[in-house]
Scaffold this motif. Structure first.
Motif, mmCIF file in Angstrom:
data_model
loop_
_atom_site.group_PDB
_atom_site.id
_atom_site.type_symbol
_atom_site.label_atom_id
_atom_site.label_comp_id
_atom_site.label_asym_id
_atom_site.label_seq_id
_atom_site.Cartn_x
_atom_site.Cartn_y
_atom_site.Cartn_z
ATOM 1 N N PHE A 253 0.865 -1.434 -0.214
ATOM 2 C CA PHE A 253 -0.101 -0.098 0.298
ATOM 3 C C PHE A 253 0.698 1.064 -0.089
ATOM 4 O O PHE A 253 1.400 1.676 0.903
ATOM 5 N N ASP A 254 1.462 2.035 -1.250
ATOM 6 C CA ASP A 254 2.401 2.466 -1.401
ATOM 7 C C ASP A 254 1.719 4.174 -1.326
ATOM 8 O O ASP A 254 1.491 4.893 -2.250
ATOM 9 N N PHE A 255 0.318 4.472 -0.972
ATOM 10 C CA PHE A 255 -0.136 5.613 -1.152
ATOM 11 C C PHE A 255 -0.320 6.517 0.472
ATOM 12 O O PHE A 255 0.188 5.803 1.445
ATOM 13 N N SER B 83 1.486 -3.147 -6.571
ATOM 14 C CA SER B 83 2.046 -2.342 -6.065
ATOM 15 C C SER B 83 0.769 -1.247 -5.790
ATOM 16 O O SER B 83 0.178 -0.832 -7.104
ATOM 17 N N VAL B 84 0.095 -0.838 -4.757
ATOM 18 C CA VAL B 84 -1.603 -0.155 -5.126
ATOM 19 C C VAL B 84 -0.227 1.401 -4.578
ATOM 20 O O VAL B 84 0.194 1.778 -3.407
ATOM 21 N N THR B 85 -0.674 2.083 -5.707
ATOM 22 C CA THR B 85 -0.215 3.229 -5.388
ATOM 23 C C THR B 85 -0.353 4.817 -5.740
ATOM 24 O O THR B 85 -1.032 5.164 -6.705
ATOM 25 N N ASP B 86 0.306 6.118 -5.035
ATOM 26 C CA ASP B 86 -0.138 7.071 -5.557
ATOM 27 C C ASP B 86 0.932 8.326 -6.025
ATOM 28 O O ASP B 86 1.290 9.489 -6.290
ATOM 29 N N VAL C 110 0.575 -2.859 -11.460
ATOM 30 C CA VAL C 110 0.852 -1.212 -10.389
ATOM 31 C C VAL C 110 -0.721 -1.395 -10.970
ATOM 32 O O VAL C 110 -1.584 -0.778 -11.513
ATOM 33 N N LEU C 111 -1.288 -0.311 -9.300
ATOM 34 C CA LEU C 111 -2.951 0.101 -9.865
ATOM 35 C C LEU C 111 -1.922 1.209 -8.402
ATOM 36 O O LEU C 111 -1.953 1.795 -7.617
ATOM 37 N N ALA C 112 -2.469 2.581 -9.994
ATOM 38 C CA ALA C 112 -2.143 4.122 -9.590
ATOM 39 C C ALA C 112 -3.424 5.072 -9.290
ATOM 40 O O ALA C 112 -3.894 4.743 -10.399
ATOM 41 N N THR C 113 -2.796 6.078 -9.002
ATOM 42 C CA THR C 113 -3.466 6.936 -9.499
ATOM 43 C C THR C 113 -3.916 7.437 -11.231
ATOM 44 O O THR C 113 -1.943 7.661 -11.667
ATOM 45 N N ALA C 114 -4.548 7.934 -11.279
ATOM 46 C CA ALA C 114 -4.955 8.839 -12.824
ATOM 47 C C ALA C 114 -3.531 9.552 -13.373
ATOM 48 O O ALA C 114 -2.627 9.024 -14.009
ATOM 49 N N VAL C 115 -2.628 10.967 -12.455
ATOM 50 C CA VAL C 115 -2.381 11.583 -12.549
ATOM 51 C C VAL C 115 -0.510 10.698 -12.543
ATOM 52 O O VAL C 115 0.229 11.377 -13.202
ATOM 53 N N MET C 116 -0.380 9.612 -12.099
ATOM 54 C CA MET C 116 0.407 8.223 -12.269
ATOM 55 C C MET C 116 0.754 7.279 -12.896
ATOM 56 O O MET C 116 1.784 7.545 -13.704
ATOM 57 N N ASN D 191 -5.137 1.260 -14.197
ATOM 58 C CA ASN D 191 -5.520 3.158 -13.897
ATOM 59 C C ASN D 191 -6.500 4.416 -13.796
ATOM 60 O O ASN D 191 -7.381 4.407 -14.037
ATOM 61 N N GLY D 192 -6.062 4.439 -12.117
ATOM 62 C CA GLY D 192 -6.766 5.161 -11.256
ATOM 63 C C GLY D 192 -8.564 4.759 -11.281
ATOM 64 O O GLY D 192 -8.625 3.383 -11.566
ATOM 65 N N LEU D 193 -9.501 5.424 -11.254
ATOM 66 C CA LEU D 193 -10.514 5.658 -10.797
ATOM 67 C C LEU D 193 -11.189 4.886 -11.943
ATOM 68 O O LEU D 193 -11.787 3.526 -12.184
ATOM 69 N N LYS D 194 -11.223 4.801 -13.540
ATOM 70 C CA LYS D 194 -11.333 4.780 -14.651
ATOM 71 C C LYS D 194 -10.551 2.722 -14.198
ATOM 72 O O LYS D 194 -11.635 2.153 -14.967
ATOM 73 N N GLY D 195 -9.598 2.826 -13.470
ATOM 74 C CA GLY D 195 -9.227 1.242 -13.756
ATOM 75 C C GLY D 195 -10.348 0.475 -13.177
ATOM 76 O O GLY D 195 -10.023 -0.572 -13.189
ATOM 77 N N ALA D 196 -10.228 1.069 -11.608
ATOM 78 C CA ALA D 196 -11.176 0.803 -10.903
ATOM 79 C C ALA D 196 -12.487 0.996 -11.266
ATOM 80 O O ALA D 196 -12.896 -1.050 -11.006
ATOM 81 N N ALA D 197 -13.152 1.385 -11.578
ATOM 82 C CA ALA D 197 -14.161 0.008 -12.456
ATOM 83 C C ALA D 197 -14.037 -0.174 -13.214
ATOM 84 O O ALA D 197 -15.538 -1.648 -13.659
#
Lengths: 274, 324, 206
Positions: free
Chosen positions: A63-65, A176-179, A200-206, A224-230
């Protein structure tokens, strides 16, 4: 030439932009739009890889956020944990950022409880270790030296799940769940040096930073970010926070496009005037 | 040798061996003092090689009884690549030293450094320097500190306040030392204000909040964002833009570069950021290594084209070899 | 000597880390493990340095009653409160420490992060102007990606997400790889200069 209306002037007051953005984000969160989402290949690949693991596989989730990005990474963490637990995969949770510790523990515990998983047998949480590079490298050498105890002070040599873990060889996949840019360290040290699979599960900006590594095969999956989560929620057939967030993100993107058009109309009218 | 591999403390054990003391007392200090002496680069390199040979020969005798796997053949391609890199970089460093001066193309962001410092002086406002979220072990942070050294010297000449809020305590200490030294070099040690270089927090957006607050309160005339930046880059640069500061940015993150390009006046792209210290100091040794870097780029370009052609034709030997 | 020792230490460890990557000698492996341990130990001490630096800075400003010293007081009070709660009330679930973290720190930091959406909007409004041919290309690519990355793009036209993916995977990726190679080479050259002591500004002893 017509006189330019104020809203078409080049320097539209940024406070107006901010108010419009706030409305664009809040409206879909209050009134559900339910826009359809399409699953991208990179998410499908990770989903497929997770499906190929069996109930003896151990997944290391880092949990790298930090607290700041929790609203965006929480749906990502929830989606991957739901998948792990629904497929009876063993989960080891760690954090390479101090702030990710409490939040990581929270999401891990919440999801484990949903699937009635037993601590120590089905999942463990080992907590935070400082110094990203040294921790990633040391995990490849001697797991128990880096984490002699879990987050709650229990010996990792006694816990059923961790007692036989020596190094990365005993881990099937690192997630790695990351921001931030910690996945670069995972790529440089765990992937390049120890040849370990990484998702890698990352925030959209990264997330955009990691696409070159996805194409080169150094990352096995990228959400990729919320879109990926959706998208992941669609594959899991469990719509949640990601799908809801996508409506808001769609509206925000639409507003940006409208602002760009508006800015250009203003720019061209001013140019013609000159 | 009595050393038992799995015991962590055995490194102390072998240090007490007779052989080590013999070597340590005679050879090691000689080699280190050779290295410390003010000698030319060739002499230094020779001493360094001797020191390396010492370590290798010592380690092989110390653990001769153990089964040693010297080299992992999977890493052959990488080793060759590193060897070529080292040869080219050092070759050009020696060339730069011999030639005395080397020319590299103009970099607008670095050309504007004088303007940036001058502007702050004229306006009577401070300069804000941020090395971002990088820890000291990151090359980008070291590059950032190298640039800070040159910039601080200029700032000291103009007696302009310099504010450096830091994300990492270690970076804070280094930045204080670098600026102190630069101010002394410029002949203005009295202008150095340690309290302007301080640690803020190790929380990404806590740091952003602090730096934004500093920008809004102190209204710096110039913002220098040089180092490792993540999602916060646009927030920092846009806040700087809103107060009308002249902004120069450089980072090793490709994605954040796009944000800086939109919101800053000048951006150091890619290797420009790492070339900055050589560009500002005109040190022929540093400029030589940058030339070496350019040749490496040429080799990589040729390999990419060759790899593309060969794999299109169905020959994958190059990709397979480099993949090792 | 004050200048030479750090350079020698830097050189020895630089070469050591490079060598141990290729050579699987037990001595190097053990040394490498020790280095990893030391890195963690040093980091913890660095945190102490940070906390001290933080304390000294704010105490100094408060004692001199410098401009807006009330903020310094708030910073110190925050630090003291969290240390007190952490040490005396624990950091377990339902502890006051975690309550503060969940209900103050998380929303405050999320607010800072969310500013990104607002700044992206204002930067896009200012930055995407069709001034010449290149900026038109940038603008079109930007709009396609903005729309193509959300469900709305798919709703407008099925080709929009495809175009966005193509832009990201082909021209954008090529540019990024080019920059990445430059950055990689820059990092290697800088590292080599640091290892052999050519670049020493970071030591503060230029």
């Amino acid at each position: 030439m017509p006189v330019l209306p104020k809203y078409m002037k080049l320097n539209l007051d940024r406070r107006i932009i901010f108010i419009l953005m706030a409305i664009a984000v809040i409206f879909p969160l209050v009134f559900k739009l339910g826009l359809p989402n399409k699953v991208t290949p990179e998410v499908k690949n990770l989903f497929g890889q997770m499906e190929s693991l069996n109930d003896t596989s151990v997944v290391l989730i880092s949990f790298d956020f930090e607290a700041s990005s929790f609203p965006e990474v929480q749906p990502l963490a929830n989606a991957i944990l739901m998948h792990c637990f629904s497929n009876n995969l063993k989960v080891i949770g760690i954090s390479l950022l101090a702030e990710g510790t409490a939040l990581g523990e929270k999401v891990l515990k919440e999801n484990a409880a949903k699937y009635n998983k037993v601590y120590g047998k089905d999942y463990v949480f080992l907590g935070f270790r400082p110094q990203v590079t040294a921790t990633i490298l040391a995990l490849g050498e001697d797991f128990h030296k880096v984490f002699p105890e879990d987050y709650y002070g229990g010996s990792t040599a006694d816990l059923e799940l961790t007692k036989n873990i020596k190094n990365y060889k005993d881990i099937s996949l690192i997630i790695s769940v990351t921001d931030g840019d910690i996945p670069f360290s995972w790529i440089n040290y765990a992937v390049a040096r120890y040849n370990k699979d990484l998702a890698v599960l990352a925030t959209a900006v990264m997330a955009t930073s990691f696409y070159p590594f996805l194409n080169s095969g150094q990352i096995k999956g990228l959400v990729n970010g919320l879109k990926g989560a959706a998208e992941y929620e669609i594959l899991l057939k469990k719509p949640g926070m990601g799908a809801r967030g996508m409506d808001a993100q769609s509206m925000a993107h639409l507003l940006i496009v409208l602002l760009v058009i508006l800015g250009n109309i203003g720019y061209w009218m001013e140019r013609r005037k000159k | 040798m009595e050393c038992i591999p799995p015991v962590a403390g055995c490194s102390i054990h072998w240090m007490h061996s007779k052989t080590f003391f013999l070597d340590k007392q005679v050879l090691f200090p000689t080699l280190v003092s050779n290295l410390s002496r003010r000698m030319n680069l060739k002499g230094k390199i020779r001493s360094l090689i001797s020191l390396l040979v010492f370590f290798v020969s010592f380690s092989s005798t110390a653990l001769a009884a153990e089964e040693v796997r010297w080299f992992d053949p999977q890493k052959t391609g990488l080793l060759i690549g590193i060897f070529i890199t080292i040869v080219l970089v050092f070759g050009f460093i020696l060339y730069g030293k011999k030639k005395g001066s080397l020319k590299i193309r103009s970099i607008p962001g670095l050309e504007a450094m004088d303007e940036a410092v001058g502007r702050a002086t004229e306006m009577g406002k401070p300069i804000l320097f941020s090395s971002g979220l990088g820890k000291m072990e990151r090359v980008a942070t070291m590059a950032s500190m190298n640039i800070l050294g040159s910039v601080a010297e200029k700032i000291a000449e103009y007696n302009t306040p310099l504010i450096i809020p830091n994300y990492d305590p270690m970076v804070t200490t280094v930045a204080q030392e670098v600026v102190k030294e630069s101010f002394s070099k410029a002949g203005h040690p009295e202008s150095f204000k340690q309290e302007n270089i301080y640690f803020v927090t190790q929380s990404q957006f806590g740091y952003v909040a602090a730096v934004d607050g500093i920008m809004l309160r102190e209204k710096p005339a110039t913002n220098l964002f040089l180092g490792t930046f993540e999602a916060e880059s646009l927030i920092l640069a846009e806040t700087g833009n809103s107060i009308g500061a002249l902004q120069i940015a450089g980072t090793d993150s490709t994605i954040q570069l796009s944000f800086f390009i939109v919101a800053c006046d000048y951006t150091l792209i890619g290797e420009e950021f790492f070339a900055a210290s050589g560009y500002l100091t005109k040190d022929p040794l540093v400029l030589g290594s940058i030339k070496g870097q350019d040749f490496l780029k040429l080799i990589i370009g040729i390999l990419i084209i060759a790899g593309g052609i060969f794999s299109t034709l169905g020959y994958n030997f190059l990709i397979n070899f480099l993949g090792k | 000597m004050r200048r030479q020792i750090p350079i020698v230490v830097c050189f020895v460890f630089g070469i050591f880390m490079l060598a141990q990557f290729f050579v699987s000698h037990p001595l190097l492996t053990r040394g490498y493990q020790n280095v990893l341990d030391w890195m963690q130990i040093i980091f913890v001490f660095a945190l102490l340095v940070g906390a001290l630096s933080f304390l000294i800075l704010h105490l100094d400003k408060i004692s001199k009653q410098q401009k807006e010293w009330g903020y310094n007081l708030v910073a110190l009070a925050g630090l003291a409160a969290m240390v007190f709660l952490g040490f005396f009330k624990g950091i377990q679930k339902d502890s006051p420490f975690l309550w503060v973290f969940d209900n103050l720190q998380v929303p405050m930091q999320s607010t800072m992060f969310s500013l990104l959406a607002f700044f992206v909007a204002s930067a896009a409004y200012r930055g995407f102007r069709a001034r010449n041919f290149q900026s038109v290309v940038l603008l079109v690519a930007g709009v396609l990606i903005i729309l193509g990355r959300v469900p709305l793009g798919e709703m407008l036209h099925s080709k929009i997400p495809e175009s966005a993916t193509w832009i990201l995977n082909v021209p954008s990726m090529a540019a990024r790889r080019g920059i990445l190679i430059g950055i990689g080479l820059g990092s290697i050259a800088t590292s080599l200069r640091i290892i052999v002591g050519i670049e020493r500004t970071y030591l503060g002893k230029g």
